[in-house]
Design a protein around this motif. Structure first.
Motif, PDB file in Angstrom:
ATOM      1  N   GLY A  47       0.816  -1.201   0.000  1.00 26.51           N
ATOM      2  CA  GLY A  47       0.000   0.000   0.000  1.00 26.51           C
ATOM      3  C   GLY A  47       0.854   1.257   0.000  1.00 26.51           C
ATOM      4  N   PRO A  48       0.256   2.407  -0.326  1.00 25.11           N
ATOM      5  CA  PRO A  48       1.026   3.649  -0.456  1.00 25.11           C
ATOM      6  C   PRO A  48       1.737   4.098   0.808  1.00 25.11           C
ATOM      7  CG  PRO A  48      -1.356   4.054  -0.530  1.00 25.11           C
ATOM      8  CD  PRO A  48      -1.166   2.588  -0.641  1.00 25.11           C
ATOM      9  N   ALA A  49       1.254   3.700   1.965  1.00 26.92           N
ATOM     10  CA  ALA A  49       1.875   4.143   3.218  1.00 26.92           C
ATOM     11  C   ALA A  49       2.884   3.148   3.779  1.00 26.92           C
ATOM     12  CB  ALA A  49       0.794   4.414   4.269  1.00 26.92           C
ATOM     13  N   GLU A  50       3.030   2.002   3.127  1.00 26.60           N
ATOM     14  CA  GLU A  50       3.781   0.910   3.736  1.00 26.60           C
ATOM     15  C   GLU A  50       5.292   1.095   3.724  1.00 26.60           C
ATOM     16  OE1 GLU A  50       2.138  -1.550   5.508  1.00 26.60           O
ATOM     17  OE2 GLU A  50       0.630  -0.044   5.048  1.00 26.60           O
ATOM     18  N   MET A  51       5.849   1.834   2.771  1.00 21.56           N
ATOM     19  CA  MET A  51       7.296   2.015   2.759  1.00 21.56           C
ATOM     20  C   MET A  51       7.765   2.768   4.005  1.00 21.56           C
ATOM     21  SD  MET A  51       8.646   0.336   0.339  1.00 21.56           S
ATOM     22  CE  MET A  51      10.324   0.919   0.583  1.00 21.56           C
ATOM     23  N   GLY A  52       6.922   3.613   4.552  1.00 22.33           N
ATOM     24  CA  GLY A  52       7.284   4.356   5.749  1.00 22.33           C
ATOM     25  C   GLY A  52       7.363   3.499   6.995  1.00 22.33           C
ATOM     26  N   ARG A  53       6.771   2.328   6.948  1.00 20.96           N
ATOM     27  CA  ARG A  53       6.834   1.405   8.084  1.00 20.96           C
ATOM     28  C   ARG A  53       7.329   0.034   7.635  1.00 20.96           C
ATOM     29  NH1 ARG A  53       0.310   1.519   9.245  1.00 20.96           N
ATOM     30  NH2 ARG A  53      -0.389   0.566   7.290  1.00 20.96           N
ATOM     31  N   LEU A  54       8.143   0.041   6.594  1.00 17.94           N
ATOM     32  CA  LEU A  54       8.639  -1.211   6.047  1.00 17.94           C
ATOM     33  C   LEU A  54       9.386  -2.019   7.086  1.00 17.94           C
ATOM     34  CD1 LEU A  54       8.859  -2.837   3.360  1.00 17.94           C
ATOM     35  CD2 LEU A  54      11.111  -1.798   3.065  1.00 17.94           C
ATOM     36  N   TRP A  55      10.213  -1.366   7.902  1.00 14.28           N
ATOM     37  CA  TRP A  55      11.003  -2.084   8.896  1.00 14.28           C
ATOM     38  C   TRP A  55      10.132  -2.676   9.986  1.00 14.28           C
ATOM     39  CZ3 TRP A  55      15.245  -4.599   9.795  1.00 14.28           C
ATOM     40  CH2 TRP A  55      15.644  -4.850  11.112  1.00 14.28           C
ATOM     41  N   ASN A  56       9.385  -1.838  10.711  1.00 12.67           N
ATOM     42  CA  ASN A  56       8.643  -2.308  11.875  1.00 12.67           C
ATOM     43  C   ASN A  56       7.448  -3.184  11.526  1.00 12.67           C
ATOM     44  OD1 ASN A  56       9.709   0.660  12.502  1.00 12.67           O
ATOM     45  ND2 ASN A  56       9.783  -0.528  14.391  1.00 12.67           N
ATOM     46  N   ARG A  57       6.784  -2.882  10.405  1.00 18.68           N
ATOM     47  CA  ARG A  57       5.570  -3.624  10.058  1.00 18.68           C
ATOM     48  C   ARG A  57       5.851  -4.888   9.244  1.00 18.68           C
ATOM     49  NH1 ARG A  57       0.095  -2.378   9.384  1.00 18.68           N
ATOM     50  NH2 ARG A  57       0.466  -1.305  11.373  1.00 18.68           N
ATOM     51  N   HIS A  58       6.840  -4.856   8.386  1.00 19.88           N
ATOM     52  CA  HIS A  58       7.022  -5.960   7.444  1.00 19.88           C
ATOM     53  C   HIS A  58       8.307  -6.763   7.674  1.00 19.88           C
ATOM     54  CE1 HIS A  58       3.488  -4.709   5.222  1.00 19.88           C
ATOM     55  NE2 HIS A  58       3.941  -3.469   5.265  1.00 19.88           N
ATOM     56  N   ILE A  59       9.458  -6.081   7.655  1.00 26.17           N
ATOM     57  CA  ILE A  59      10.715  -6.829   7.821  1.00 26.17           C
ATOM     58  C   ILE A  59      10.834  -7.383   9.233  1.00 26.17           C
ATOM     59  CG2 ILE A  59      13.230  -6.681   7.790  1.00 26.17           C
ATOM     60  CD1 ILE A  59      13.001  -4.609   5.572  1.00 26.17           C
ATOM     61  N   LEU A  60      10.668  -6.529  10.220  1.00 28.54           N
ATOM     62  CA  LEU A  60      10.845  -6.973  11.606  1.00 28.54           C
ATOM     63  C   LEU A  60       9.789  -7.994  12.006  1.00 28.54           C
ATOM     64  CD1 LEU A  60      12.843  -6.401  13.879  1.00 28.54           C
ATOM     65  CD2 LEU A  60      11.248  -4.702  14.777  1.00 28.54           C
ATOM     66  N   ASP A 190       5.361  -2.371  15.240  1.00 25.93           N
ATOM     67  CA  ASP A 190       4.523  -1.166  15.265  1.00 25.93           C
ATOM     68  C   ASP A 190       3.054  -1.456  15.522  1.00 25.93           C
ATOM     69  OD1 ASP A 190       3.648  -2.186  12.821  1.00 25.93           O
ATOM     70  OD2 ASP A 190       3.516  -0.207  11.899  1.00 25.93           O
ATOM     71  N   ARG A 191       2.721  -2.735  15.782  1.00 24.81           N
ATOM     72  CA  ARG A 191       1.332  -3.064  16.097  1.00 24.81           C
ATOM     73  C   ARG A 191       1.307  -4.291  16.996  1.00 24.81           C
ATOM     74  NH1 ARG A 191      -1.003  -5.800  10.474  1.00 24.81           N
ATOM     75  NH2 ARG A 191       0.793  -7.151  10.040  1.00 24.81           N
ATOM     76  N   PRO A 192       0.299  -4.375  17.861  1.00 22.47           N
ATOM     77  CA  PRO A 192       0.199  -5.554  18.729  1.00 22.47           C
ATOM     78  C   PRO A 192      -0.261  -6.769  17.929  1.00 22.47           C
ATOM     79  CG  PRO A 192      -1.702  -4.143  19.025  1.00 22.47           C
ATOM     80  CD  PRO A 192      -0.768  -3.395  18.118  1.00 22.47           C
ATOM     81  N   GLY A 193      -0.018  -7.928  18.464  1.00 22.80           N
ATOM     82  CA  GLY A 193      -0.441  -9.153  17.809  1.00 22.80           C
ATOM     83  C   GLY A 193       0.147 -10.361  18.490  1.00 22.80           C
ATOM     84  N   PHE A 194      -0.088 -11.515  17.895  1.00 26.38           N
ATOM     85  CA  PHE A 194       0.369 -12.779  18.448  1.00 26.38           C
ATOM     86  C   PHE A 194       0.996 -13.618  17.344  1.00 26.38           C
ATOM     87  CE2 PHE A 194      -3.105 -11.268  21.011  1.00 26.38           C
ATOM     88  CZ  PHE A 194      -2.716 -11.535  22.314  1.00 26.38           C
ATOM     89  N   MET A 195       1.994 -14.411  17.722  1.00 23.16           N
ATOM     90  CA  MET A 195       2.508 -15.442  16.845  1.00 23.16           C
ATOM     91  C   MET A 195       1.954 -16.763  17.362  1.00 23.16           C
ATOM     92  SD  MET A 195       4.320 -15.361  14.057  1.00 23.16           S
ATOM     93  CE  MET A 195       5.555 -14.068  14.153  1.00 23.16           C
ATOM     94  N   VAL A 196       1.316 -17.514  16.500  1.00 24.85           N
ATOM     95  CA  VAL A 196       0.735 -18.785  16.915  1.00 24.85           C
ATOM     96  C   VAL A 196       1.264 -19.896  16.021  1.00 24.85           C
ATOM     97  CG1 VAL A 196      -1.354 -17.710  17.813  1.00 24.85           C
ATOM     98  CG2 VAL A 196      -1.312 -18.516  15.455  1.00 24.85           C
ATOM     99  N   GLN A 197       1.362 -21.080  16.584  1.00 21.45           N
ATOM    100  CA  GLN A 197       1.881 -22.217  15.831  1.00 21.45           C
ATOM    101  C   GLN A 197       1.020 -23.451  16.084  1.00 21.45           C
ATOM    102  OE1 GLN A 197       5.707 -24.537  16.693  1.00 21.45           O
ATOM    103  NE2 GLN A 197       6.314 -23.262  14.941  1.00 21.45           N
TER     104      GLN A 197
END
Length: 212
Positions: A47-60, A190-197
Motif C-alpha cells: 500500500g502507499p503508506a507501507e514504505m514508511g513502516r517497512l522495517w517495523n511492520r514488514h521486515i521486523l 509497530d502493532r500488537p499481535g500474536f505469533m501462533v503455531q
C-alpha cells in the motif's frame, strides 16, 4: 541505511534473533528492491503508506517468525506476496520455498531471488495444494491469514509427514486450539499481535484416541 534504522540489530535482538555477518546489509538491499518494484510491472506490492513502516511492520515482523521455526526443517512460505516473511527468512539462512498464486508478485519474487542470488530459495506460482506435496518435515509460514483452520486443513491433505504452521494474528482468542501462542512485543513492532503455531503429525500418521 534507507528504511533500516540504526538500531536494527537491537530491534532484532528484542525478538530473540541475533543478526550475523552481512544480514542487516542484505535486508537493506532487499528493502531497496521492494521500493524499486513498487508501481511498476509488478503491480501494487504494498500500500502507499507501507514504505514508511517497512522495517517495523514488514521486515521486523518477518524476523519474529524465526524463534518458532525448526532449524533443520525447510520453510514453505504461503502467499509470500512482496516477500514477507519468506525472503526475510531466506536472508536469515533458512532454506525457503515461496508459494505465490498472483502472477505479478510471483515474478517480483523471482526477480528478487535472481537479483540477490538467493541459492537457498525456490519460488513457485500457484496455491499451496497445487505446489505440494513437500517431502519431509516442513515449517509452513503465512501472514494475514483470516482463517488458519482452512489453511491447516489444506496443508494436512498434502503433507504426509510432520509439519508446523506458524502465522501472525491480531487476536489469539478467536483461534482454534494451538500448540504455541506468544504475544509479540510492540515496540519494536509497530502493532500488537500474536505469533501462533500449530503442529500436525501429517496425513501419513494416524492419531490415537479417536483423533484425526
Amino acid at each position: 541505511m534507507k528504511h533500516i534504522p540504526p538500531d536494527a540489530a537491537g530491534d532484532m535482538a528484542a525478538l530473540g534473533v541475533v543478526p550475523e555477518g552481512t544480514v542487516i546489509d542484505r535486508l537493506c538491499e532487499f528493502a531497496g528492491l521492494v521500493e524499486r518494484g513498487l508501481g511498476g510491472r509488478f503491480g501494487n506490492l504494498l500500500g502507499p503508506a507501507e514504505m514508511g513502516r517497512l522495517w517495523n511492520r514488514h521486515i521486523l515482523e518477518s524476523v519474529a517468525y524465526v524463534p518458532f521455526l525448526d532449524e533443520d526443517w525447510p520453510v514453505v512460505d504461503i502467499g509470500s506476496g512482496a516477500g514477507f516473511p519468506g525472503i526475510v527468512l531466506a536472508l536469515l539462512g533458512h532454506e525457503t520455498t515461496l508459494v505465490e498464486s498472483r502472477r505479478k508478485r510471483f515474478l517480483f519474487l523471482v526477480w528478487v531471488r535472481e537479483s540477490m542470488k538467493l541459492g537457498n530459495t525456490l519460488v513457485l506460482n500457484g496455491r499451496v495444494e497445487e505446489c505440494g506435496p513437500f517431502p519431509g518435515p516442513v515449517s509452513f509460514t503465512a501472514r494475514a491469514v483470516e482463517d488458519p483452520r482452512g489453511l491447516l486443513r489444506r496443508i494436512s491433505v498434502i503433507s504426509r509427514e510432520e509439519f508446523s504452521l506458524t502465522v501472525r494474528t491480531g487476536e489469539a482468542y478467536s483461534l482454534p486450539p494451538v500448540d504455541v501462542v506468544r504475544k509479540l512485543p510492540s515496540p519494536p513492532l509497530d502493532r500488537p499481535g500474536f505469533m501462533v503455531q500449530f503442529r500436525h503429525p501429517g496425513a501419513g500418521t494416524h492419531r490415537g484416541n479417536g483423533g484425526e
